[in-house]
Design a protein around this motif. Sequence first.
Motif, PDB file in Angstrom:
ATOM      1  N   VAL A  22       0.844  -1.201   0.000  1.00 33.25           N
ATOM      2  CA  VAL A  22       0.000   0.000   0.000  1.00 33.25           C
ATOM      3  C   VAL A  22       0.877   1.247   0.000  1.00 33.25           C
ATOM      4  CG1 VAL A  22      -1.739   1.307   1.285  1.00 33.25           C
ATOM      5  CG2 VAL A  22      -1.881  -1.183   1.184  1.00 33.25           C
ATOM      6  N   MET A  23       1.906   1.248   0.843  1.00 32.22           N
ATOM      7  CA  MET A  23       2.782   2.404   0.933  1.00 32.22           C
ATOM      8  C   MET A  23       3.656   2.537  -0.314  1.00 32.22           C
ATOM      9  SD  MET A  23       1.445   3.268   3.612  1.00 32.22           S
ATOM     10  CE  MET A  23       2.236   4.854   3.577  1.00 32.22           C
ATOM     11  N   LEU A  24       3.909   1.425  -1.001  1.00 29.87           N
ATOM     12  CA  LEU A  24       4.689   1.488  -2.239  1.00 29.87           C
ATOM     13  C   LEU A  24       3.968   2.319  -3.297  1.00 29.87           C
ATOM     14  CD1 LEU A  24       7.079   0.629  -3.960  1.00 29.87           C
ATOM     15  CD2 LEU A  24       5.879  -1.508  -4.477  1.00 29.87           C
ATOM     16  N   ILE A  25       2.645   2.257  -3.286  1.00 28.80           N
ATOM     17  CA  ILE A  25       1.860   3.061  -4.227  1.00 28.80           C
ATOM     18  C   ILE A  25       2.109   4.550  -3.990  1.00 28.80           C
ATOM     19  CG2 ILE A  25      -0.500   3.700  -4.899  1.00 28.80           C
ATOM     20  CD1 ILE A  25      -1.325   0.823  -4.266  1.00 28.80           C
ATOM     21  N   VAL A  26       2.179   4.934  -2.717  1.00 25.72           N
ATOM     22  CA  VAL A  26       2.448   6.329  -2.368  1.00 25.72           C
ATOM     23  C   VAL A  26       3.817   6.742  -2.900  1.00 25.72           C
ATOM     24  CG1 VAL A  26       2.765   7.945  -0.457  1.00 25.72           C
ATOM     25  CG2 VAL A  26       1.001   6.174  -0.311  1.00 25.72           C
ATOM     26  N   VAL A  27       4.817   5.862  -2.758  1.00 27.65           N
ATOM     27  CA  VAL A  27       6.168   6.164  -3.220  1.00 27.65           C
ATOM     28  C   VAL A  27       6.211   6.271  -4.742  1.00 27.65           C
ATOM     29  CG1 VAL A  27       8.573   5.429  -3.181  1.00 27.65           C
ATOM     30  CG2 VAL A  27       7.134   4.986  -1.201  1.00 27.65           C
ATOM     31  N   LEU A  28       5.530   5.372  -5.444  1.00 26.57           N
ATOM     32  CA  LEU A  28       5.475   5.428  -6.910  1.00 26.57           C
ATOM     33  C   LEU A  28       4.847   6.742  -7.374  1.00 26.57           C
ATOM     34  CD1 LEU A  28       4.400   1.755  -7.739  1.00 26.57           C
ATOM     35  CD2 LEU A  28       6.509   2.849  -8.495  1.00 26.57           C
ATOM     36  N   ASN A  29       3.763   7.132  -6.727  1.00 23.72           N
ATOM     37  CA  ASN A  29       3.094   8.389  -7.085  1.00 23.72           C
ATOM     38  C   ASN A  29       4.010   9.591  -6.865  1.00 23.72           C
ATOM     39  OD1 ASN A  29       0.581   7.599  -8.063  1.00 23.72           O
ATOM     40  ND2 ASN A  29      -0.277   7.366  -6.009  1.00 23.72           N
ATOM     41  N   SER A  30       4.862   9.510  -5.852  1.00 18.97           N
ATOM     42  CA  SER A  30       5.717  10.655  -5.511  1.00 18.97           C
ATOM     43  C   SER A  30       6.715  10.980  -6.622  1.00 18.97           C
ATOM     44  CB  SER A  30       6.465  10.398  -4.203  1.00 18.97           C
ATOM     45  OG  SER A  30       7.480   9.429  -4.376  1.00 18.97           O
ATOM     46  N   VAL A  31       7.050   9.981  -7.457  1.00 13.34           N
ATOM     47  CA  VAL A  31       7.990  10.227  -8.564  1.00 13.34           C
ATOM     48  C   VAL A  31       7.302  10.072  -9.921  1.00 13.34           C
ATOM     49  CG1 VAL A  31      10.133   9.715  -7.354  1.00 13.34           C
ATOM     50  CG2 VAL A  31       8.808   7.829  -8.308  1.00 13.34           C
ATOM     51  N   GLY A  32       5.961  10.131  -9.916  1.00 11.32           N
ATOM     52  CA  GLY A  32       5.213  10.155 -11.165  1.00 11.32           C
ATOM     53  C   GLY A  32       5.195   8.860 -11.941  1.00 11.32           C
ATOM     54  N   LEU A  33       5.272   7.721 -11.255  1.00 14.36           N
ATOM     55  CA  LEU A  33       5.212   6.422 -11.919  1.00 14.36           C
ATOM     56  C   LEU A  33       3.850   5.780 -11.677  1.00 14.36           C
ATOM     57  CD1 LEU A  33       8.788   5.081 -11.060  1.00 14.36           C
ATOM     58  CD2 LEU A  33       8.038   6.271 -13.130  1.00 14.36           C
ATOM     59  N   ASN A  34       3.493   4.856 -12.540  1.00 11.60           N
ATOM     60  CA  ASN A  34       2.161   4.245 -12.505  1.00 11.60           C
ATOM     61  C   ASN A  34       2.012   3.332 -11.284  1.00 11.60           C
ATOM     62  OD1 ASN A  34      -0.293   3.045 -13.004  1.00 11.60           O
ATOM     63  ND2 ASN A  34       0.139   2.519 -15.114  1.00 11.60           N
ATOM     64  N   PRO A  35       1.116   3.643 -10.349  1.00  9.61           N
ATOM     65  CA  PRO A  35       0.975   2.825  -9.131  1.00  9.61           C
ATOM     66  C   PRO A  35       0.467   1.418  -9.404  1.00  9.61           C
ATOM     67  CG  PRO A  35      -0.777   4.466  -9.254  1.00  9.61           C
ATOM     68  CD  PRO A  35       0.193   4.803 -10.342  1.00  9.61           C
ATOM     69  N   VAL A  36      -0.185   1.213 -10.532  1.00 11.72           N
ATOM     70  CA  VAL A  36      -0.728  -0.110 -10.848  1.00 11.72           C
ATOM     71  C   VAL A  36       0.401  -1.107 -11.127  1.00 11.72           C
ATOM     72  CG1 VAL A  36      -2.304  -1.356 -12.399  1.00 11.72           C
ATOM     73  CG2 VAL A  36      -2.820   0.973 -11.736  1.00 11.72           C
ATOM     74  N   TRP A  37       1.622  -0.615 -11.300  1.00  7.87           N
ATOM     75  CA  TRP A  37       2.764  -1.502 -11.541  1.00  7.87           C
ATOM     76  C   TRP A  37       3.031  -2.452 -10.379  1.00  7.87           C
ATOM     77  CZ3 TRP A  37       6.769   2.586 -13.715  1.00  7.87           C
ATOM     78  CH2 TRP A  37       6.350   2.974 -14.999  1.00  7.87           C
ATOM     79  N   ILE A  38       2.440  -2.191  -9.221  1.00 10.56           N
ATOM     80  CA  ILE A  38       2.666  -3.112  -8.096  1.00 10.56           C
ATOM     81  C   ILE A  38       2.206  -4.518  -8.447  1.00 10.56           C
ATOM     82  CG2 ILE A  38       2.463  -1.291  -6.351  1.00 10.56           C
ATOM     83  CD1 ILE A  38      -0.304  -2.544  -5.643  1.00 10.56           C
ATOM     84  N   ALA A  39       1.280  -4.646  -9.422  1.00  5.98           N
ATOM     85  CA  ALA A  39       0.807  -5.967  -9.829  1.00  5.98           C
ATOM     86  C   ALA A  39       1.936  -6.815 -10.406  1.00  5.98           C
ATOM     87  CB  ALA A  39      -0.324  -5.831 -10.846  1.00  5.98           C
ATOM     88  N   ILE A  40       2.969  -6.156 -10.942  1.00  2.50           N
ATOM     89  CA  ILE A  40       4.086  -6.882 -11.553  1.00  2.50           C
ATOM     90  C   ILE A  40       4.876  -7.646 -10.488  1.00  2.50           C
ATOM     91  CG2 ILE A  40       6.261  -6.617 -12.815  1.00  2.50           C
ATOM     92  CD1 ILE A  40       5.028  -4.110 -14.116  1.00  2.50           C
ATOM     93  N   ILE A  41       5.115  -7.005  -9.342  1.00  2.00           N
ATOM     94  CA  ILE A  41       5.928  -7.636  -8.302  1.00  2.00           C
ATOM     95  C   ILE A  41       5.093  -8.356  -7.252  1.00  2.00           C
ATOM     96  CG2 ILE A  41       7.813  -5.988  -8.594  1.00  2.00           C
ATOM     97  CD1 ILE A  41       6.792  -4.524  -6.118  1.00  2.00           C
TER      98      ILE A  41
END
Length: 481
Positions: free
Chosen positions: A413-432
């Motif tokens: 959940v917190m990884l999504i916040v970090v991804l958003n902070s640098v403008g990357l797609n939060p849905v990428w968490i599905a990959i890992i």
Amino acid sequence: MKKLALHWKIIIGMILGIVWALLSSTLGWSAFTINWIDPFGTIFINLLKLIAVPLVLFSIIGGVANIGDPSSLGRMGGKTLGIYLLTTVMAISLGLVLVNTIQPGRLIDYDTRLDNRLSYEIWAASEGHEVKDGHSYLNDPAYAERVKKVSALSTAKIDASIVSDKLAKAENQQNVSPLQPLIDIVPENFFASLSNNGLMLQIIFFALFFGVCLLYIPNEKAQPVLKLVDGINEVFLKMVDLVMQAAPFFVFALLAGVVSKMAGDDVGKVVEIFKGLSWYSLTVLVGLLLMIFVIYPTILKLFVKKISYIGFFKAVSPAQTLAFSTSSSAATLPVTMECVEQNLGVNKKISSFVLPIGATVNMDGTSLYQAVAVIFLAQMHMANLSLEQQLIIVVTTTLASIGSAAVPSAGLVMLIVVLNSVGLNPVWIAIIFPVDRILDMFRTVVNVTGDTVVCSIIADGENMLDYKGTKNPTETFDLDS
């Protein structure tokens, strides 16, 4: 078997659980394992969580009230938070060094990464985001045909049911005022906080407030309350003793269920999951193992010379093995407290204050994993993050780790916040996501090991460490003693 140390019994249970899961998968019995064996693992985690919350409450109240001097409490609290913050920044920095050195995302074949990059630019354009490195493959005529056919890994493997709830939680996390975390620490209904493991900071705040207030009332009125608190604390510690006698059997069920859910009736699924994310998983594991076996022992030796390398690991091994099997710092907390008190000789005044706070705010393993995951996902989408953006990751990950609940996979959940902070797609968490549960087990070992190291350092600094060498860890949970 009776004389065998507890951590060895737990390790045997873990190995047998994995073997059973693979065997049942081969024979097509995964449904039986998930329906009839895995629930006992869930019961085990529930039992530990049941004990953890009231144990945190009464341990902190007793620890604070027994300190006796409010100024000592402030000094100890500042040192505790300072060291936890330092180890978190060290973990993130180590993760960034490793992922930039190994570059696991760039070890994926070029065509796949190019498709991923085009997909990333399509997403950025649709969401109104600016592509961070300033390059545009989407508008390059050379890739016109490829754009039409693009089928990136980042979208092809997305399962809405996996990420939708985490996206919603992350969105709620971001749409708050700057002082909202401070507001969230103070409960409006303490009993509601008790019923929600995710509100552990509120429980800690109440316990600290209650304990400090006991210091300011007449001793004759405070003592009956303290005796009650100490008595209740002893009851919950005895609960830990009883539950831990069955830990190897519960851990067998827990690991059997985890692997069975990953494999289904096809053992090859586990192999394929790790093959596709092998370099990423290896990078995270190298970082986590360095934290456990190099960074933490070095920090401990700098401040506490009396505890040997081998002695430390023998002392905390029951907590480490339990952390690995449960993937929950909160569930492991009762065992962590007994390990540092009985095996390392940390005074209960220190452990009851430092460890519950650590289980809530010290997430070094989670921080390292988030740093590696963000850069890995950027690399496999050919998005080059600048030094400034990586520094943003350090700051955001540090804050996010404090907000991570001490429960399995909360770091996603917190990884999504970090991804958003640098403008990357939060849905990428599905990959890992496929390898997250296994890596989460190692992350939790890091978190718990870090808690024990900091606790030992604080205890030694306050002259409350009475380490007398290594004892058999079985004694920690010996009902016959």
